[in-house]
Design a protein around this motif. Sequence first.
Motif, PDB file in Angstrom:
ATOM      1  N   GLU A   1      14.311 -28.899 -22.912  1.00 29.86           N
ATOM      2  CA  GLU A   1      15.175 -27.827 -22.429  1.00 29.86           C
ATOM      3  C   GLU A   1      16.606 -27.940 -22.952  1.00 29.86           C
ATOM      4  O   GLU A   1      17.573 -28.000 -22.184  1.00 29.86           O
ATOM      5  N   GLY A   2      16.741 -27.995 -24.274  1.00 30.43           N
ATOM      6  CA  GLY A   2      18.068 -27.991 -24.872  1.00 30.43           C
ATOM      7  C   GLY A   2      18.845 -29.282 -24.741  1.00 30.43           C
ATOM      8  O   GLY A   2      20.074 -29.287 -24.880  1.00 30.43           O
ATOM      9  N   MET A   3      18.168 -30.380 -24.484  1.00 28.64           N
ATOM     10  CA  MET A   3      18.851 -31.667 -24.400  1.00 28.64           C
ATOM     11  C   MET A   3      17.943 -32.765 -24.938  1.00 28.64           C
ATOM     12  O   MET A   3      16.730 -32.588 -25.069  1.00 28.64           O
TER      13      MET A   3
ATOM     14  N   LEU B   1      27.690 -28.825 -25.984  1.00 31.19           N
ATOM     15  CA  LEU B   1      28.665 -28.153 -25.127  1.00 31.19           C
ATOM     16  C   LEU B   1      29.176 -26.849 -25.731  1.00 31.19           C
ATOM     17  O   LEU B   1      29.816 -26.062 -25.041  1.00 31.19           O
ATOM     18  N   THR B   2      28.937 -26.650 -27.025  1.00 30.20           N
ATOM     19  CA  THR B   2      29.321 -25.386 -27.655  1.00 30.20           C
ATOM     20  C   THR B   2      28.056 -24.663 -28.089  1.00 30.20           C
ATOM     21  O   THR B   2      27.038 -25.285 -28.428  1.00 30.20           O
ATOM     22  N   SER B   3      28.111 -23.355 -28.059  1.00 35.34           N
ATOM     23  CA  SER B   3      26.917 -22.541 -28.323  1.00 35.34           C
ATOM     24  C   SER B   3      26.540 -22.588 -29.799  1.00 35.34           C
ATOM     25  O   SER B   3      27.359 -22.847 -30.678  1.00 35.34           O
ATOM     26  N   GLY B   4      25.260 -22.306 -30.051  1.00 34.26           N
ATOM     27  CA  GLY B   4      24.774 -22.184 -31.416  1.00 34.26           C
ATOM     28  C   GLY B   4      24.448 -23.491 -32.105  1.00 34.26           C
ATOM     29  O   GLY B   4      24.148 -23.505 -33.306  1.00 34.26           O
ATOM     30  N   LEU B   5      24.480 -24.596 -31.383  1.00 36.00           N
ATOM     31  CA  LEU B   5      24.162 -25.886 -31.994  1.00 36.00           C
ATOM     32  C   LEU B   5      22.655 -26.125 -31.979  1.00 36.00           C
ATOM     33  O   LEU B   5      21.993 -25.907 -30.978  1.00 36.00           O
TER      34      LEU B   5
ATOM     35  N   GLN C   1      21.079 -35.268 -33.970  1.00 37.85           N
ATOM     36  CA  GLN C   1      22.131 -34.442 -34.563  1.00 37.85           C
ATOM     37  C   GLN C   1      22.291 -33.132 -33.797  1.00 37.85           C
ATOM     38  O   GLN C   1      21.311 -32.570 -33.294  1.00 37.85           O
ATOM     39  N   PHE C   2      23.536 -32.680 -33.744  1.00 34.43           N
ATOM     40  CA  PHE C   2      23.873 -31.338 -33.266  1.00 34.43           C
ATOM     41  C   PHE C   2      24.495 -30.612 -34.450  1.00 34.43           C
ATOM     42  O   PHE C   2      25.570 -31.004 -34.919  1.00 34.43           O
ATOM     43  N   SER C   3      23.828 -29.550 -34.941  1.00 33.61           N
ATOM     44  CA  SER C   3      24.194 -28.958 -36.227  1.00 33.61           C
ATOM     45  C   SER C   3      24.532 -27.482 -36.116  1.00 33.61           C
ATOM     46  O   SER C   3      24.027 -26.753 -35.246  1.00 33.61           O
ATOM     47  N   THR C   4      25.384 -27.037 -37.063  1.00 31.02           N
ATOM     48  CA  THR C   4      25.734 -25.624 -37.168  1.00 31.02           C
ATOM     49  C   THR C   4      26.280 -25.372 -38.567  1.00 31.02           C
ATOM     50  O   THR C   4      26.441 -26.300 -39.365  1.00 31.02           O
ATOM     51  N   LYS C   5      26.554 -24.102 -38.865  1.00 27.43           N
ATOM     52  CA  LYS C   5      27.179 -23.719 -40.128  1.00 27.43           C
ATOM     53  C   LYS C   5      28.385 -22.844 -39.828  1.00 27.43           C
ATOM     54  O   LYS C   5      28.424 -22.134 -38.820  1.00 27.43           O
ATOM     55  N   GLY C   6      29.384 -22.891 -40.715  1.00 25.36           N
ATOM     56  CA  GLY C   6      30.551 -22.044 -40.546  1.00 25.36           C
ATOM     57  C   GLY C   6      31.722 -22.581 -41.325  1.00 25.36           C
ATOM     58  O   GLY C   6      31.595 -23.517 -42.122  1.00 25.36           O
ATOM     59  N   GLY C   7      32.876 -21.971 -41.104  1.00 25.35           N
ATOM     60  CA  GLY C   7      34.110 -22.419 -41.739  1.00 25.35           C
ATOM     61  C   GLY C   7      34.954 -23.158 -40.719  1.00 25.35           C
ATOM     62  O   GLY C   7      34.953 -24.386 -40.654  1.00 25.35           O
TER      63      GLY C   7
END
Length: 623
Positions: free
Chosen positions: A509-511, A531-535, A566-572
């Motif tokens: 469940e997301g953890m 703690l931040t969305s989209g990870l 890992q907690f991952s995302t993409k962006g600038g």
Amino acid sequence: MVRSALKCIGHEDYLAIDSAKAKVILSSKITEIEKELDDPTYVYESTAFHADPQKSATKAVEKGYLSQGIRIRIEPPEEWGLIAKFSRNVRYKIQAWIVLDAPLYAHSQGKGEEFLDPCILHVNDWIDSFIRNGEKEDFAWYDMAVGQRATKLSYALRMMMKNGDSIEDLAAAIVSTHVHLQELMREEKIASHSNHGLFQMVGLLTIGKTLPFLPESAEAVDFSTEKIREMVSLHFSSDFLHKEHSPMYHIFMTNYLSILLDTGMISDIEDLVVTAEGAVEAASWLSQPDGTIIPFGDTPNITTQERANFKLYKENGRVCSPEGLRVFPEGGMIIHSSYDSYGYASNFLAFNGSFHSRQHKHADDFTFQLCSGGNGIITDPGTFTYQYDLPERMYIESTRAHNCLLIDGMNYSRFKSDVFGSSIEQVHEIGDLVMIEAFVKRGRLVDERIPNNQVKTKHGVRVRIDHRRILLYHPGKFLVTIDDVESEEERSYSQCFQLFPEINVMQEEGMSILSKFIDGEYRAIATMIPLTSGLRISEVKGQTDPFLWGWVSSNGHELEEASNVQFSTKGGNELIASVIDMSPEEQAKSKLSVSGDGKYLKYWRKGEVDSIFELRQKGARQL
């Protein structure tokens, strides 16, 4: 060789004397010299520890010295030409005569006359091969090996003089010692940039003080003392932390200074005495709750007590860090240690935010070590044998192997021009909470597939990334990791968390739920939550393809599977935040709020005892 020995001790007419007369003169001079000298002091190794000198000496003589699975023995005649098949580290140790350290130390402490003879045979065998016969071997004159060998050679020569060994062997030993003195005084050969230079200079200092009858001995003492002062000032920060990124090397260098004090080599040099005392205090903070050294940089999984030759801090009879917060603002390390209700070290956080040079530096900016309730949770991967093109060594040094923010799957820069010293910007201790903030402007990343000793300027990938990491820590409760990055280009980001090998991971469940086998069953000891969305949450363990990931090394020459989350995302411009909750039984709820300009941050944790932390531009507070 006898006439050459006369030259080495300053006899002017050595060329005009026939060999028979030369032996008589040299023998007479040695007898006169020995009468005026006190018993020699053996300057023992700072990289070894002998709790029981006699036991260590017996083991060395009977079984040898074990290094990376190779047993280095005292068995002359040595087949020196065959050692090329071994690793760099083993070859260096063979040429440094490390195997002789315990027997010579025991002998110098009056723990066994029988230990001297095999050492003298080994010394004479080396001299026959490399001085008399001019044998070649790549590590025979390796900087650090020469310095370490010189301390043993000086003591061996003095004991040979005292015991009346054959004039031929004495002459060869005098010439060999003089060759070492000349080699160590070649300024262009001194490795001043690393701890190797310190080992070179203690070898030279030992020759000068142990063998004052050599004409150059006074000059050697002055030269080496000044170099040691210069290098100690360069190698230690103003807060007395050794600047080679490895707590074990801090222990070694603290041993080095302590030994020089104990043997009287530097006891009259005030600034070195102050540094030695400061280094001992700093070293007291480098032990984890289980007594092992913090494994940053090239530090293996080994107890501090097995490496330290000085008095260590203990609580309830156990080696550990003192209780409280210790910040090394220039050295670039932060440590917080707290004890349980019985007075034993229990909770521990160490943060590494330094880059002073390439020496023993991994691509590990902002990494940390975490223990809670006596359990290791987040760990450094350790070290691996110094063969830099081995896939295992390349992995152990990599950013992905550490508790860092992995950017575009590449390593952080270790170019000399990107050195930043300490990245620590602020540290606050507010009630039960500790806040750490560090910042680096990243200008280059490097492909992790290139061995670090082969990286060239052309391999640097130019980037413009502002990277700020904030840790919010409540011992035994939680650790929040916040990475605030700004980049003009879109990139992939992954917060990597390397777990101790005994930790089991289950996704739910997301953890990530972390458990450990305790008293016959698996028990949850922590949860990891974004703690931040989209990870995106992922885990690897024992991966080999397309690259190694999810491994640690406990002994420096083997890898062991261990989960990496890992907690991952993409962006600038991105804010990536997660929490390790170390009281999973509370089923606490966490929330993070950050203003758009990053100047205001608030973290809530609602559990049995609520925690609210607020950070503004002007400071931090606990609500």
